[in-house]
Motif scaffolding. Structure first.
Motif, PDB file in Angstrom:
ATOM      1  N   LEU A 331       0.898  -0.913  -0.206  1.00  0.00           N
ATOM      2  CA  LEU A 331       0.029   0.361   0.023  1.00  0.00           C
ATOM      3  C   LEU A 331       0.401   1.648   0.269  1.00  0.00           C
ATOM      4  CD1 LEU A 331      -2.740  -1.017   2.513  1.00  0.00           C
ATOM      5  CD2 LEU A 331      -3.370  -0.679   0.282  1.00  0.00           C
ATOM      6  N   LYS A 332       1.982   1.045   1.024  1.00  0.00           N
ATOM      7  CA  LYS A 332       3.028   2.526   0.857  1.00  0.00           C
ATOM      8  C   LYS A 332       3.373   2.525  -0.234  1.00  0.00           C
ATOM      9  CE  LYS A 332       7.016   4.324   2.002  1.00  0.00           C
ATOM     10  NZ  LYS A 332       8.240   3.119   1.261  1.00  0.00           N
ATOM     11  N   GLN A 342      -0.906   8.576   7.771  1.00  0.00           N
ATOM     12  CA  GLN A 342      -2.621   8.750   8.436  1.00  0.00           C
ATOM     13  C   GLN A 342      -2.986   7.616   8.462  1.00  0.00           C
ATOM     14  OE1 GLN A 342      -5.027  11.132   7.606  1.00  0.00           O
ATOM     15  NE2 GLN A 342      -2.833  12.503   8.020  1.00  0.00           N
ATOM     16  N   LEU A 343      -2.918   6.628   8.192  1.00  0.00           N
ATOM     17  CA  LEU A 343      -3.252   4.730   8.187  1.00  0.00           C
ATOM     18  C   LEU A 343      -3.585   5.318   9.687  1.00  0.00           C
ATOM     19  CD1 LEU A 343      -4.049   2.520   7.717  1.00  0.00           C
ATOM     20  CD2 LEU A 343      -1.399   1.773   7.411  1.00  0.00           C
ATOM     21  N   ALA A 367      -7.792   1.640   5.893  1.00  0.00           N
ATOM     22  CA  ALA A 367      -6.502   2.083   5.123  1.00  0.00           C
ATOM     23  C   ALA A 367      -7.033   2.342   3.992  1.00  0.00           C
ATOM     24  CB  ALA A 367      -6.470   0.749   4.466  1.00  0.00           C
ATOM     25  N   SER A 368      -8.244   2.449   3.688  1.00  0.00           N
ATOM     26  CA  SER A 368      -8.962   3.334   2.163  1.00  0.00           C
ATOM     27  C   SER A 368      -9.161   5.066   2.395  1.00  0.00           C
ATOM     28  CB  SER A 368     -10.453   2.437   2.115  1.00  0.00           C
ATOM     29  OG  SER A 368     -10.360   1.489   1.507  1.00  0.00           O
ATOM     30  N   ARG A 369      -9.067   5.516   4.337  1.00  0.00           N
ATOM     31  CA  ARG A 369      -9.693   6.571   4.223  1.00  0.00           C
ATOM     32  C   ARG A 369      -8.044   7.486   4.001  1.00  0.00           C
ATOM     33  NH1 ARG A 369     -13.799   5.651   9.334  1.00  0.00           N
ATOM     34  NH2 ARG A 369     -15.383   5.840   7.944  1.00  0.00           N
ATOM     35  N   ALA A 370      -7.053   6.043   4.104  1.00  0.00           N
ATOM     36  CA  ALA A 370      -5.802   6.729   4.416  1.00  0.00           C
ATOM     37  C   ALA A 370      -5.201   7.385   3.206  1.00  0.00           C
ATOM     38  CB  ALA A 370      -4.732   6.212   5.202  1.00  0.00           C
TER      39      ALA A 370
END
Length: 409
Positions: A331-332, A342-343, A367-370
Motif C-alpha cells: 500500500l505504501k 495517515q493510516l 486503509a481506504s481512508r488513509a
C-alpha cells in the motif's frame, strides 16, 4: 573555555546530550577571580588552571558535579586521549527493571530516548552516540506517524528508557530467552547484554544501525488493540507484532539510516512476500483456497486471509507478522509516505471489535481512508480478505467506486 561532547558524524540527527563543563568558570570558582583555564599539552590531561603566574591543579569531576547538580553526574571522562576537548560529564544512576530489580547503569540521554548501559567499554562513546541518535529518530518517526506519545512507564526525565541489562540478567518478558522486551503502549524497553554486545555495538562499530530497538519502539507505540487485535490470539499476533515488524523497517528507511546488508536483504524478502502470496496450485490441493485464479480456471490461489493471517500460518518460512507488514508495504508503494502518516490515525478513530472479521473490516476502512480511495476490491478480490457488505457500502458512499487491484499485485 567550554569543553563539550561533540555530535556523532553520519547520523540523521545528532541528539545525544553529553554534559560538558566550563573550565574557566571552574577555575574562577576554585581559585577566585582572575583564574582561568589553559592548555599546556595537546591531550586530555593537558588542562590546568592559571592565576598570578602559577599553574594550578584541576579536578574535572568536581567541575562536573558543581556545574550539573541533581543530574546523576558520576565523574568526568574523556573520549580520546589525544583530544583535550573530548571531556564530558558521565552520568550514572539506579534503574528499576521490569521485574523490579535495581541496577546501577550509565545514562546516555538523547532528546526522546535515554540509553542505560552497564559499562562504558562494550560500546565506545561514538558508537553509543550513533545508537542514541538513531533511536531518537525512530521515536520521532513513531510519534509523527501516530500523533501520540506512549504512557510514562519507565522513563528518564520524560524520555523513553532503553536499558541494557547487566550480563546474565533476563528481560521482564514472558520468556527469559527473549533478547529484548518493549512495554506495550508505554515507555520502557529492556535488552539482554548479549544482544547489545554482539549485535547493537557490532553494527554501530561498522557505522550501522541495528533494527531491534526500532522494532521494540513499535511495542511502545502500539495503541490499537481495541480496533485490531480482536479476541483471536493468532490474528492478534499478526496485528500487534506485525505493526512493530513493519514500522521498524519504515522508521529506519524514512531517516535513511545506514543498515547492514542482512537487514537490507530481510527488508527485500518481506516486501516480496506479496509475490509469494499470489502463488497458485491445482484446485483441490490440500490446504489451498478454492478460489480460481480466473473464472473457469483449474488453478486456484494457494493463499488467502483465512489460511494465513487468521490461523498464524506464514509463507516461505516467514511469520504472519511479516506477511501483514508486506500488505502495508505494498500500500505504501502505491500511496507513498502520506499513506503511512495517515493510516494509524484512521485506525484510532474506529470502534472496538472482538471478531477478527470485524478487525479486518476496520483495517480495510482505515486503509481506504488513509489512501483516500476505495480499496474494497483490492482487499476482497486481489488479496482475498473478508470485506463485509456494510463496509463496501460505507466506502462506496465515502470514496466512490472501488479502484482496480492491478497496481497492488
Amino acid at each position: 573555555m567550554l569543553v563539550l561532547g561533540v555530535a556523532a558524524p553520519g547520523s540523521a540527527l545528532a541528539t545525544l546530550n553529553l554534559p560538558g563543563m566550563n573550565l574557566n568558570a571552574y577555575c574562577a570558582w576554585q581559585y577566585g577571580a582572575g583564574a582561568f583555564s589553559t592548555l599546556t599539552q595537546q591531550n586530555a590531561f593537558g588542562w590546568s588552571c592559571y592565576k598570578n603566574g602559577q599553574y594550578l591543579s584541576m579536578d574535572l569531576t568536581q567541575a562536573c558535579l558543581t556545574q550539573h547538580p541533581n543530574s546523576n553526574i558520576y565523574q568526568a571522562a574523556y573520549q580520546t586521549f589525544s583530544d583535550p576537548y573530548s571531556w564530558y560529564c558521565q552520568r550514572r544512576g539506579t534503574y528499576a527493571s521490569q521485574p523490579g530489580a535495581q541496577h546501577t547503569l550509565y545514562i546516555w540521554k538523547g532528546q526522546k530516548v535515554t540509553l542505560h548501559t552497564p559499562d562504558v567499554t562494550t560500546c565506545t562513546v561514538s558508537q553509543i552516540k550513533l545508537v542514541v541518535d538513531g533511536l531518537d529518530n525512530g521515536y520521532t518517526f513513531y510519534q509523527d506517524m501516530t500523533g501520540r506519545t506512549p504512557g510514562s512507564g519507565r522513563n528518564y526525565q520524560g524520555t523513553d528508557s532503553l536499558a541494557i541489562l547487566p550480563s546474565g540478567v533476563a528481560t521482564g518478558c514472558g520468556s527469559a530467552s527473549d533478547p529484548a522486551c518493549g512495554d506495550l503502549g508505554t515507555h520502557g524497553i529492556e535488552f539482554k547484554f548479549d544482544l547489545f554486545q554482539l549485535n547493537i555495538c557490532t553494527d554501530a562499530a561498522a557505522g550501522k544501525h541495528n533494527q531491534v530497538g526500532f522494532y521494540e519502539l513499535g511495542r511502545n507505540f502500539w495503541f490499537y488493540g481495541p480496533q485490531l487485535a480482536s479476541n483471536n490470539g493468532n490474528y492478534g499476533h499478526a496485528m500487534v507484532t506485525g505493526y512493530a515488524v513493519l514500522n521498524r523497517f519504515l522508521a529506519m528507511e524514512y531517516y535513511g539510516l545506514p543498515v547492514s546488508s542482512s537487514h537490507t536483504t530481510l527488508y527485500t524478502n518481506v516486501k516480496n512476500l506479496m509475490t509469494a502470496y499470489q502463488a497458485d496450485v491445482a484446485c483441490g490441493t490440500a490446504g489451498a483456497t478454492s478460489t480460481p485464479i480466473s473464472p473457469g480456471s483449474t488453478r486456484c490461489f494457494k493463499h488467502d486471509w483465512a489460511n494465513t493471517l487468521l490461523v498464524r500460518q506464514g509463507i516461505g518460512g516467514f511469520d504472519t507478522t511479516d506477511l501483514f507488514a508486506s500488505f502495508v508495504l505494498k500500500l505504501k508503494s502505491v500511496h507513498n509516505w502520506s499513506f503511512i502518516f495517515q493510516l494509524w490515525r484512521k485506525v484510532e478513530q474506529l470502534g472496538s471489535v472482538t471478531s477478527p472479521y470485524s478487525s479486518a473490516d476496520n483495517f480495510v476502512l482505515a486503509a481506504s481512508r488513509a489512501a483516500n480511495v476505495n480499496l474494497s476490491d483490492v482487499f476482497q478480490y486481489t488479496w482475498r480478505w473478508p470485506v463485509s457488505s456494510s463496509i463496501r457500502i460505507t466506502l462506496q458512499n465515502e470514496l466512490g467506486n472501488p479502484v482496480s487491484g492491478t497496481p497492488y499485485l
